[in-house]
Design an enzyme around this catalytic site. Structure first.
Site, PDB file in Angstrom:
ATOM      1  CB  SER A 230      -1.099   9.079 -21.651  1.00 40.49           C
ATOM      2  OG  SER A 230      -1.239   8.651 -20.339  1.00 40.49           O
ATOM      3  NE  ARG A 231       5.202   7.152 -19.599  1.00 40.23           N
ATOM      4  CZ  ARG A 231       5.179   8.327 -18.977  1.00 40.23           C
ATOM      5  NH1 ARG A 231       4.659   9.382 -19.570  1.00 40.23           N
ATOM      6  NH2 ARG A 231       5.690   8.468 -17.777  1.00 40.23           N
ATOM      7  CD  GLU A 260       8.506   9.667 -25.358  1.00 37.74           C
ATOM      8  OE1 GLU A 260       7.383   9.944 -25.815  1.00 37.74           O
ATOM      9  OE2 GLU A 260       8.887  10.020 -24.222  1.00 37.74           O
ATOM     10  CG  HIS A 292       7.335  12.971 -22.629  1.00 38.71           C
ATOM     11  ND1 HIS A 292       7.420  11.611 -22.634  1.00 38.71           N
ATOM     12  CD2 HIS A 292       6.632  13.278 -21.513  1.00 38.71           C
ATOM     13  CE1 HIS A 292       6.810  11.120 -21.569  1.00 38.71           C
ATOM     14  NE2 HIS A 292       6.327  12.120 -20.870  1.00 38.71           N
TER      15      HIS A 292
HETATM   16  P1  NAD Z   1      -3.458   8.297 -12.446  1.00 43.98           P
HETATM   17  O1  NAD Z   1      -2.861   7.048 -11.901  1.00 43.98           O
HETATM   18  O2  NAD Z   1      -3.970   9.341 -11.509  1.00 43.98           O
HETATM   19  O3  NAD Z   1      -4.682   7.908 -13.420  1.00 43.98           O
HETATM   20  C1  NAD Z   1      -4.621   6.892 -14.381  1.00 43.98           C
HETATM   21  C2  NAD Z   1      -6.054   6.425 -14.632  1.00 43.98           C
HETATM   22  O4  NAD Z   1      -6.025   5.481 -15.692  1.00 43.98           O
HETATM   23  C3  NAD Z   1      -6.697   5.724 -13.419  1.00 43.98           C
HETATM   24  O5  NAD Z   1      -7.971   6.264 -13.163  1.00 43.98           O
HETATM   25  C4  NAD Z   1      -6.778   4.286 -13.859  1.00 43.98           C
HETATM   26  O6  NAD Z   1      -7.906   3.603 -13.298  1.00 43.98           O
HETATM   27  C5  NAD Z   1      -6.942   4.454 -15.360  1.00 43.98           C
HETATM   28  N1  NAD Z   1      -6.661   3.238 -16.079  1.00 43.98           N
HETATM   29  C6  NAD Z   1      -5.924   2.158 -15.718  1.00 43.98           C
HETATM   30  N2  NAD Z   1      -5.982   1.207 -16.669  1.00 43.98           N
HETATM   31  C7  NAD Z   1      -6.791   1.695 -17.642  1.00 43.98           C
HETATM   32  C8  NAD Z   1      -7.252   1.177 -18.872  1.00 43.98           C
HETATM   33  N3  NAD Z   1      -6.940  -0.072 -19.271  1.00 43.98           N
HETATM   34  N4  NAD Z   1      -8.069   1.940 -19.614  1.00 43.98           N
HETATM   35  C9  NAD Z   1      -8.418   3.182 -19.220  1.00 43.98           C
HETATM   36  N5  NAD Z   1      -8.028   3.729 -18.059  1.00 43.98           N
HETATM   37  C10 NAD Z   1      -7.212   2.986 -17.283  1.00 43.98           C
HETATM   38  O7  NAD Z   1      -2.392   8.884 -13.434  1.00 43.98           O
HETATM   39  P2  NAD Z   1      -2.251  10.410 -13.936  1.00 43.98           P
HETATM   40  O8  NAD Z   1      -1.426  11.170 -12.979  1.00 43.98           O
HETATM   41  O9  NAD Z   1      -3.600  10.902 -14.305  1.00 43.98           O
HETATM   42  O10 NAD Z   1      -1.355  10.185 -15.239  1.00 43.98           O
HETATM   43  C11 NAD Z   1      -1.870   9.527 -16.379  1.00 43.98           C
HETATM   44  C12 NAD Z   1      -0.720   9.222 -17.314  1.00 43.98           C
HETATM   45  O11 NAD Z   1      -0.200  10.464 -17.834  1.00 43.98           O
HETATM   46  C13 NAD Z   1       0.516   8.593 -16.654  1.00 43.98           C
HETATM   47  O12 NAD Z   1       0.402   7.197 -16.625  1.00 43.98           O
HETATM   48  C14 NAD Z   1       1.651   9.023 -17.522  1.00 43.98           C
HETATM   49  O13 NAD Z   1       1.888   8.001 -18.462  1.00 43.98           O
HETATM   50  C15 NAD Z   1       1.123  10.251 -18.229  1.00 43.98           C
HETATM   51  N6  NAD Z   1       1.900  11.473 -17.941  1.00 43.98           N
HETATM   52  C16 NAD Z   1       2.404  12.186 -18.979  1.00 43.98           C
HETATM   53  C17 NAD Z   1       3.113  13.362 -18.741  1.00 43.98           C
HETATM   54  C18 NAD Z   1       3.671  14.201 -19.862  1.00 43.98           C
HETATM   55  O14 NAD Z   1       4.510  15.075 -19.619  1.00 43.98           O
HETATM   56  N7  NAD Z   1       3.238  14.010 -21.097  1.00 43.98           N
HETATM   57  C19 NAD Z   1       3.305  13.784 -17.427  1.00 43.98           C
HETATM   58  C20 NAD Z   1       2.757  13.037 -16.394  1.00 43.98           C
HETATM   59  C21 NAD Z   1       2.056  11.872 -16.655  1.00 43.98           C
END
Ligand code: NAD
Length: 344
Positions: A230-231, A260, A292
């Site tokens: 995620s991050r 990173e 990433h």
């Molecule tokens: P999304 O917005 O669909 O889902 C995020 C979820 O996290 C939501 O259900 C939200 O309610 C929940 N959330 C918010 N605050 C929270 C907390 N305090 N504790 C637990 N859950 C919480 O986002 P997504 O498309 O599923 O993406 C998730 C994350 O993946 C993004 O924020 C991004 O940082 C990461 N990402 C990484 C890559 C990569 O290449 N590694 C690519 C895309 C996205």
């Protein structure tokens, strides 16, 4: 023809954006530098800016872009923790690609888990040296183990569906749980206590920064596996390193890392890295770090290019910028988007 200053450009970006740019009528200048305080001036004489996850879109950058008559930044990613939204509001519209392939990231997460558990990274190197010993390659059945999913958004749900195929017992924590779902939601503390594997799929916010820290690790089961696609700053990396050293943490699969920005996406194979925590993590046999790359599939890159260009076109066509995000709506507060208009 509108001209886009495209920062932090990589060869794979060019392939996909060049494929689609003519459909939208844009000219793209690919700039290898990241967008930041030192490079924002390069946006002069362009009409729009395209940026990525490790570009630093701080208030100074926003002001420079605004002075250069840039009113739209199209993020070619989903996450937006690198943007100073308050500074941007009223000056520069920020659009993103909210979903391009949750499957790409979810599948990469499972790749990390399977590789770590079955020691594929070790076995690959061994057999290349004609070392066919099995010593220390023992894994465990995923079948029946408990996996804790933090964040059940698009990627978290795609990953849950994959986990179901392995008959993993799934529990989840999300402050905004899905209604009418069959997911067993628990508190974050309970998730830490019960999970054999923990996978992070929530955004980076002030509430989630260092959600994995010394205290939460101490609540976890011995030998817990931690996955983060995620991050980076969701994990206190030093606490993770200590957890791995003390063998409390059994393994870690990391596609992201809190420091990173100046490292990932570049080749440092001939240099000494001064980040001792990253070096410590990479040196461990039970850690896999990828840079990433979870998003990096053909389908995701195609969708990223198309949706990013659509966002920029919508802005110049003065049609509602449906993928715009501002400091209000990113927190669920009201902005002009409610009225089917741009955020400001
Ligand atoms: P999304 O917005 O669909 O889902 C995020 C979820 O996290 C939501 O259900 C939200 O309610 C929940 N959330 C918010 N605050 C929270 C907390 N305090 N504790 C637990 N859950 C919480 O986002 P997504 O498309 O599923 O993406 C998730 C994350 O993946 C993004 O924020 C991004 O940082 C990461 N990402 C990484 C890559 C990569 O290449 N590694 C690519 C895309 C996205």
């Amino acid at each position: 023809m509108k001209k886009i200053a495209f920062f932090d450009a990589k060869p794979y970006d060019k392939i996909y954006f060049d494929k689609y740019k003519n459909d939208y009528g844009f000219d793209i200048k690919y700039i290898e530098y990241k967008l930041g305080t030192d490079t924002a001036y390069m946006s002069k004489k362009y009409d729009a800016v395209c940026a990525f996850v490790n570009d630093d879109i701080n208030s100074e950058v926003i002001d420079t872009l605004y002075q250069n008559d840039i009113n739209i930044i199209a993020l070619r990613c989903a996450g937006y923790n690198n943007v100073d939204f308050k500074s941007a509001y009223g000056k520069v519209h920020i659009a993103r690609v909210p979903a391009y392939s949750p499957y790409a990231v979810a599948e990469h997460t499972m790749a990390l888990l399977l590789s770590l558990n079955r020691k594929i990274h070790k076995a690959y190197n061994r057999t290349r040296e004609y070392n066919f010993s099995l010593t220390s390659l023992i894994g465990f059945d995923l079948y029946g183990k408990t996996i804790g999913i933090v964040g059940t958004g698009k990627i978290g749900r795609a990953f849950i569906n994959i986990c179901k195929g392995f008959n993993l017992n799934i529990i989840a924590y999300d402050p905004y749980p899905l209604e009418n779902s069959d997911i067993e939601y628990v508190s974050f503390d309970e998730l830490c206590r019960r999970s054999d594997i923990i996978s992070l799929h929530c955004p980076l916010t002030k509430d989630t920064k260092y959600i994995i820290n010394e205290n939460s690790i101490s609540n976890m089961k011995d030998n817990v596996y931690i996955l983060n696609t995620s991050r980076g700053s969701l994990i206190d990396s030093e606490a993770l390193l200590n957890g791995l050293r003390s063998k409390k943490v059994g393994a870690a699969g990391l596609d992201v890392y809190e420091e990173e920005t100046d490292l990932f996406y570049e080749d440092f194979s001939y240099q000494v890295i001064s980040d001792d925590i990253l070096s410590g993590l990479i040196s461990m046999p039970n850690v896999i770090v990828t840079s990433h790359q979870a998003f990096l599939t053909h389908e995701a890159l195609s969708n990223i290019a198309r949706i990013t260009l659509e966002n920029i076109k919508a802005y110049f066509d003065e049609t509602p910028l449906k993928n715009e995000i501002c400091y209000k709506c990113s927190k669920g507060e009201k902005c002009n988007k409610e009225k089917n208009k741009n955020c400001f």
